[in-house]
Design an enzyme around this catalytic site. Structure first.
Site, PDB file in Angstrom:
ATOM      1  N   MET A  63      29.114  60.173 -20.587  1.00 32.94           N
ATOM      2  CA  MET A  63      30.266  60.194 -21.484  1.00 32.94           C
ATOM      3  C   MET A  63      30.209  58.996 -22.429  1.00 32.94           C
ATOM      4  O   MET A  63      29.731  57.925 -22.056  1.00 32.94           O
ATOM      5  CB  MET A  63      31.561  60.124 -20.656  1.00 32.94           C
TER       6      MET A  63
ATOM      7  N   HIS B  93      25.257  53.667 -15.286  1.00 37.27           N
ATOM      8  CA  HIS B  93      26.622  53.187 -15.072  1.00 37.27           C
ATOM      9  C   HIS B  93      27.040  53.479 -13.632  1.00 37.27           C
ATOM     10  O   HIS B  93      27.136  54.639 -13.230  1.00 37.27           O
ATOM     11  CB  HIS B  93      27.604  53.887 -16.020  1.00 37.27           C
TER      12      HIS B  93
ATOM     13  N   SER C 222      24.593  57.834 -17.578  1.00 34.83           N
ATOM     14  CA  SER C 222      25.888  57.610 -16.935  1.00 34.83           C
ATOM     15  C   SER C 222      26.239  58.812 -16.053  1.00 34.83           C
ATOM     16  O   SER C 222      25.482  59.124 -15.141  1.00 34.83           O
ATOM     17  CB  SER C 222      26.959  57.352 -17.998  1.00 34.83           C
ATOM     18  N   THR C 223      27.326  59.504 -16.348  1.00 41.30           N
ATOM     19  CA  THR C 223      27.749  60.634 -15.515  1.00 41.30           C
ATOM     20  C   THR C 223      26.646  61.697 -15.451  1.00 41.30           C
ATOM     21  O   THR C 223      26.166  62.151 -16.483  1.00 41.30           O
ATOM     22  CB  THR C 223      29.034  61.268 -16.072  1.00 41.30           C
TER      23      THR C 223
ATOM     24  N   ASP D  52      27.614  54.625 -25.242  1.00 39.45           N
ATOM     25  CA  ASP D  52      26.814  53.459 -24.847  1.00 39.45           C
ATOM     26  C   ASP D  52      25.333  53.764 -25.075  1.00 39.45           C
ATOM     27  O   ASP D  52      24.843  54.816 -24.683  1.00 39.45           O
ATOM     28  CB  ASP D  52      27.063  53.115 -23.369  1.00 39.45           C
TER      29      ASP D  52
END
Length: 357
Positions: free
Chosen positions: A296, A203, A176-177, A299
């Site tokens: 973050m 993401h 993600s991030t 998931d």
């Protein structure tokens, strides 16, 4: 409570005011200044010493990409890009993430105040998250050796992955991030001869994953593409889930195929890493190599629990030292579903160790 100090950079006075107002409403944030272009932003960074910068991609005099390069060279800071959803805007955003931006916010088309209010919470959340990003890993000046395109040609096999050969492997990556930069580090080190397909959930909203895949494809030996519904999965190719769609694997006869759908988001995410991991649990005749990297939240953890329970699975988690945001890997490690915790620079080696085993 120490507030995170934010510098808002945008060539539109309206956008500067609106973003500043959104951020100022949160007691954990303080907008300490604004700037109209990159040159002014660099002066304000020297003068005001912000903790986070929001940076418009498209500006006169010095645009967001040039400004970001200067920031990362001179005063590494967490930067959140503000991007348009045009094709050029998406391409520049992907470049910005690979130059070191922590995250980005896509302006709604039209960018009027009513549309922006829809993403108010997202703006606040992403700036807060950026204020806690791992600055040490952003300061690392590690260069990724990318061979010139003409030194090699990609092997594009027309042979789909069959399900009746021995020692079949499949690699799946969730992030993600900080993910686009992490993916660049990992995928660029994989050989074009890798004997497995690679599935990726990053993401990212609709309209940006195609640019991400295109950018990665241009600098990797393996083929990298945005996944298409129904296509047969082939070794030596990485398939990135399109923004807004879950990616799963389905058996079609003796082959594996991509299945995409817009079923409800899982824990706020579509695509979801959990959904991808869970879909691999039915592949009893495959050895799965699952990788969980910077991001973050949690998931991927539930999906990893199911993968481990299904057997034939090795799990690699990115270490805290190299993660921009040590959330998703930390959750997986805490759930005791990881086999190795390694620095980003070593993840490609760890993948190949299991693929070649």
């Amino acid at each position: 409570m120490n507030k995170a100090k934010v510098l808002v950079v945008d060539d539109s006075a309206f956008m500067r005011k609106l973003i500043s107002d959104f951020l100022s409403e949160d007691p954990r944030l303080e907008v300490i200044g604004t700037a109209r272009n990159g040159q002014e932003a660099l002066r304000k960074i020297e003068e005001l010493k912000p903790d986070v910068v929001t940076l418009d991609v498209e500006m006169p005099i010095m645009d967001g990409l040039e400004t970001l390069k200067h920031i990362m060279q001179q005063h590494p800071l967490p930067v959140v890009m503000i991007s348009s959803t045009t094709k050029e805007g998406a391409e520049n955003t992907i470049l910005a993430l690979q130059y070191g931006a922590v995250d980005f916010i896509a302006k709604p088309s039209g960018a009027i105040s009513l549309d922006l209010y829809k993403i108010k919470d997202q703006i606040v959340e992403k700036v807060l998250l950026a204020s806690h990003a791992n600055l040490q890993c952003m300061k690392r000046k590690s260069k990724i050796p990318i061979p010139p395109q003409k030194q090699y040609s990609k092997i594009e096999s027309n042979e789909p992955i069959k399900t009746n050969t021995t020692k079949k492997k499949i690699v799946c990556i969730g992030t993600s991030t900080g993910g686009p930069r992490a993916l660049q580090h990992v995928l660029s080190k994989l050989p074009e001869t890798i004997n497995a397909p690679i599935l990726i959930v990053q993401h990212m909203p609709k309209g940006f994953t195609k640019s991400l895949a295109s950018r990665l494809d241009s600098i990797c030996r393996i083929r990298v593409k945005e996944a298409e519904d129904g296509e047969l999965i082939q070794k030596g190719t990485a398939y990135i889930a399109p923004g807004g769609q879950h990616l799963q694997v389905k058996k079609i006869g003796m082959s594996l195929a991509v299945h995409l759908d817009e079923s409800p988001a899982r824990n706020g995410h579509r695509p979801s890493v959990d959904v991808m991991f869970e879909s691999l649990c039915t592949l009893a005749d495959y050895e799965k190599i699952a990788v969980i990297m910077t991001g973050m939240g949690s998931d991927g953890t539930e999906g990893l629990k199911q993968l481990k329970a299904s057997g034939n699975t090795k799990v690699i988690a990115e270490s805290a030292e190299s993660s921009v945001v040590f959330g998703m890997p930390k959750s997986a490690i805490a759930a005791n579903v990881t086999d190795e915790v390694v620095h980003l620079d070593k993840i490609a080696d760890a993948i190949m160790k299991y693929v070649d085993a």
